[in-house]
Design a protein around this motif. Structure first.
Motif, PDB file in Angstrom:
ATOM      1  N   ARG A  48      32.525  46.627  15.157  1.00  0.00           N
ATOM      2  CA  ARG A  48      32.868  47.624  16.172  1.00  0.00           C
ATOM      3  C   ARG A  48      31.819  47.575  17.276  1.00  0.00           C
ATOM      4  O   ARG A  48      30.656  47.914  17.073  1.00  0.00           O
ATOM      5  CB  ARG A  48      32.912  49.016  15.539  1.00  0.00           C
ATOM      6  CG  ARG A  48      33.400  50.111  16.455  1.00  0.00           C
ATOM      7  CD  ARG A  48      33.511  51.420  15.709  1.00  0.00           C
ATOM      8  NE  ARG A  48      33.873  52.489  16.632  1.00  0.00           N
ATOM      9  CZ  ARG A  48      33.372  53.714  16.578  1.00  0.00           C
ATOM     10  NH1 ARG A  48      32.474  54.022  15.649  1.00  0.00           N
ATOM     11  NH2 ARG A  48      33.758  54.634  17.435  1.00  0.00           N
ATOM     12  N   THR A  49      32.228  47.145  18.461  1.00  0.00           N
ATOM     13  CA  THR A  49      31.322  47.019  19.607  1.00  0.00           C
ATOM     14  C   THR A  49      31.890  47.810  20.781  1.00  0.00           C
ATOM     15  O   THR A  49      33.099  48.063  20.846  1.00  0.00           O
ATOM     16  CB  THR A  49      31.181  45.540  20.020  1.00  0.00           C
ATOM     17  OG1 THR A  49      32.452  45.054  20.457  1.00  0.00           O
ATOM     18  CG2 THR A  49      30.686  44.689  18.855  1.00  0.00           C
ATOM     19  N   PRO A  50      31.036  48.204  21.741  1.00  0.00           N
ATOM     20  CA  PRO A  50      31.540  48.922  22.918  1.00  0.00           C
ATOM     21  C   PRO A  50      32.613  48.151  23.673  1.00  0.00           C
ATOM     22  O   PRO A  50      33.562  48.734  24.197  1.00  0.00           O
ATOM     23  CB  PRO A  50      30.278  49.106  23.767  1.00  0.00           C
ATOM     24  CG  PRO A  50      29.161  49.093  22.786  1.00  0.00           C
ATOM     25  CD  PRO A  50      29.569  48.114  21.726  1.00  0.00           C
ATOM     26  N   SER A  66      34.686  52.635  10.322  1.00  0.00           N
ATOM     27  CA  SER A  66      33.366  53.193  10.027  1.00  0.00           C
ATOM     28  C   SER A  66      32.544  53.119  11.307  1.00  0.00           C
ATOM     29  O   SER A  66      33.049  52.715  12.360  1.00  0.00           O
ATOM     30  CB  SER A  66      32.678  52.404   8.903  1.00  0.00           C
ATOM     31  OG  SER A  66      32.424  51.071   9.305  1.00  0.00           O
ATOM     32  N   ARG A  67      31.299  53.466  11.222  1.00  0.00           N
ATOM     33  CA  ARG A  67      30.421  53.408  12.394  1.00  0.00           C
ATOM     34  C   ARG A  67      30.299  51.987  12.929  1.00  0.00           C
ATOM     35  O   ARG A  67      30.177  51.781  14.145  1.00  0.00           O
ATOM     36  CB  ARG A  67      29.029  53.924  12.016  1.00  0.00           C
ATOM     37  CG  ARG A  67      28.033  53.955  13.163  1.00  0.00           C
ATOM     38  CD  ARG A  67      26.642  54.255  12.657  1.00  0.00           C
ATOM     39  NE  ARG A  67      26.162  53.198  11.782  1.00  0.00           N
ATOM     40  CZ  ARG A  67      25.009  53.235  11.129  1.00  0.00           C
ATOM     41  NH1 ARG A  67      24.230  54.284  11.227  1.00  0.00           N
ATOM     42  NH2 ARG A  67      24.641  52.217  10.355  1.00  0.00           N
ATOM     43  N   PRO A 204      35.111  50.317   4.359  1.00  0.00           N
ATOM     44  CA  PRO A 204      33.917  49.469   4.200  1.00  0.00           C
ATOM     45  C   PRO A 204      32.716  50.051   4.936  1.00  0.00           C
ATOM     46  O   PRO A 204      32.782  50.330   6.141  1.00  0.00           O
ATOM     47  CB  PRO A 204      34.358  48.140   4.852  1.00  0.00           C
ATOM     48  CG  PRO A 204      35.340  48.551   5.904  1.00  0.00           C
ATOM     49  CD  PRO A 204      36.045  49.777   5.387  1.00  0.00           C
ATOM     50  N   ILE A 205      31.635  50.240   4.206  1.00  0.00           N
ATOM     51  CA  ILE A 205      30.402  50.767   4.799  1.00  0.00           C
ATOM     52  C   ILE A 205      29.357  49.655   4.800  1.00  0.00           C
ATOM     53  O   ILE A 205      29.017  49.098   3.758  1.00  0.00           O
ATOM     54  CB  ILE A 205      29.863  51.976   3.999  1.00  0.00           C
ATOM     55  CG1 ILE A 205      30.946  53.065   3.907  1.00  0.00           C
ATOM     56  CG2 ILE A 205      28.598  52.512   4.647  1.00  0.00           C
ATOM     57  CD1 ILE A 205      31.394  53.599   5.243  1.00  0.00           C
ATOM     58  N   LYS A 206      28.873  49.341   5.975  1.00  0.00           N
ATOM     59  CA  LYS A 206      27.891  48.267   6.115  1.00  0.00           C
ATOM     60  C   LYS A 206      26.556  48.693   5.524  1.00  0.00           C
ATOM     61  O   LYS A 206      26.097  49.824   5.752  1.00  0.00           O
ATOM     62  CB  LYS A 206      27.720  47.901   7.594  1.00  0.00           C
ATOM     63  CG  LYS A 206      26.744  46.773   7.849  1.00  0.00           C
ATOM     64  CD  LYS A 206      26.655  46.485   9.346  1.00  0.00           C
ATOM     65  CE  LYS A 206      25.642  45.388   9.651  1.00  0.00           C
ATOM     66  NZ  LYS A 206      25.524  45.144  11.103  1.00  0.00           N
ATOM     67  N   ARG A 207      25.917  47.775   4.785  1.00  0.00           N
ATOM     68  CA  ARG A 207      24.605  48.039   4.189  1.00  0.00           C
ATOM     69  C   ARG A 207      23.590  47.052   4.762  1.00  0.00           C
ATOM     70  O   ARG A 207      23.874  45.862   4.890  1.00  0.00           O
ATOM     71  CB  ARG A 207      24.660  47.903   2.675  1.00  0.00           C
ATOM     72  CG  ARG A 207      25.603  48.887   1.995  1.00  0.00           C
ATOM     73  CD  ARG A 207      25.241  50.325   2.284  1.00  0.00           C
ATOM     74  NE  ARG A 207      26.076  51.252   1.537  1.00  0.00           N
ATOM     75  CZ  ARG A 207      26.058  52.562   1.710  1.00  0.00           C
ATOM     76  NH1 ARG A 207      25.253  53.088   2.620  1.00  0.00           N
ATOM     77  NH2 ARG A 207      26.845  53.339   0.988  1.00  0.00           N
TER      78      ARG A 207
END
Length: 210
Positions: A48-50, A66-67, A204-207
């Motif tokens: 996810r990018t601007p 997600s974020r 999915p949450i990036k770690r």
């Protein structure tokens, strides 16, 4: 060598004793009954990018997961679905996204079994790879692009791997997908060039290494 992992309801065991498996198989059976040739959309997992996120009426359709990640929708020709095409099809964003998940679930060849083509993760990741699998598909990471499909994938590999540590997901290009029995910290340390995910209520949450 590619093998198959499968989850099915064992013969003679009431479905209420394995409700998660019964639910997943019911979902696949429903996908098979609803799938039509017009369902040509696929959902792809992307960072996810601007630049990706656009509120313009003719911009690319994106669904925030997600974020750090989003899903984008592609048609059968590989073209990104934009809001103009979405309107032409008479679909809402949610309907189009669900349609892509339905298509992926309908690709399960047997509606009574959840199965995936896999090979040992060490084939691609090398000898440092924790115990686990590389999921085959094009792209395999699409299973993480909708909570219904990710939930099914997570249940399946939790059942198959019976992890000693944790189920951790890894990709190097947002197309391939590895399912590993290790902590997210171990995966991120061993493969710092890759993106590491954990499962959180279907998303999915990036770690990262802190």
């Amino acid at each position: 060598m590619t093998t198959k992992t499968a989850t099915e309801i064992p013969t003679g065991i009431p479905t209420e004793t394995v409700p998660e498996i019964a639910s997943d198989i019911a979902t696949i059976k429903r996908a098979h009954s609803l799938l039509t040739p017009a369902t040509d959309l696929t959902a792809h997992l992307v960072p996810r990018t601007p630049a990706l996120i656009s509120k313009e009426w003719d911009g690319q359709v994106t669904i925030n997961l997600s974020r750090d990640h989003a899903a984008v929708l592609l048609d059968s020709s590989g073209n990104s679905l934009d809001h103009v095409e979405l309107g032409r099809r008479g679909l809402t964003m949610r309907q189009a996204w669900d349609s892509a998940a339905l298509r992926l679930l309908g690709a399960q060849r047997d509606p009574y079994t959840v199965h995936f083509d896999v090979r040992n993760s060490s084939f691609s990741l090398g000898p440092k790879s924790p115990r686990g699998f590389e999921v085959k598909g094009d792209p395999a990471a699409s299973w993480l692009a909708h909570p219904k499909t990710f939930q099914m994938l997570h249940r399946h590999f939790t059942h198959v791997l019976k992890p000693e540590h944790a189920i951790t997901y890894l990709t190097r290009d947002h197309r391939e997908l590895f399912v590993l029995d290790c902590t997210p910290e171990q995966a991120a340390t061993t493969f710092p060039y890759a993106t590491v995910f954990t499962y959180s209520l279907g998303f999915p949450i990036k770690r990262t290494i802190v």
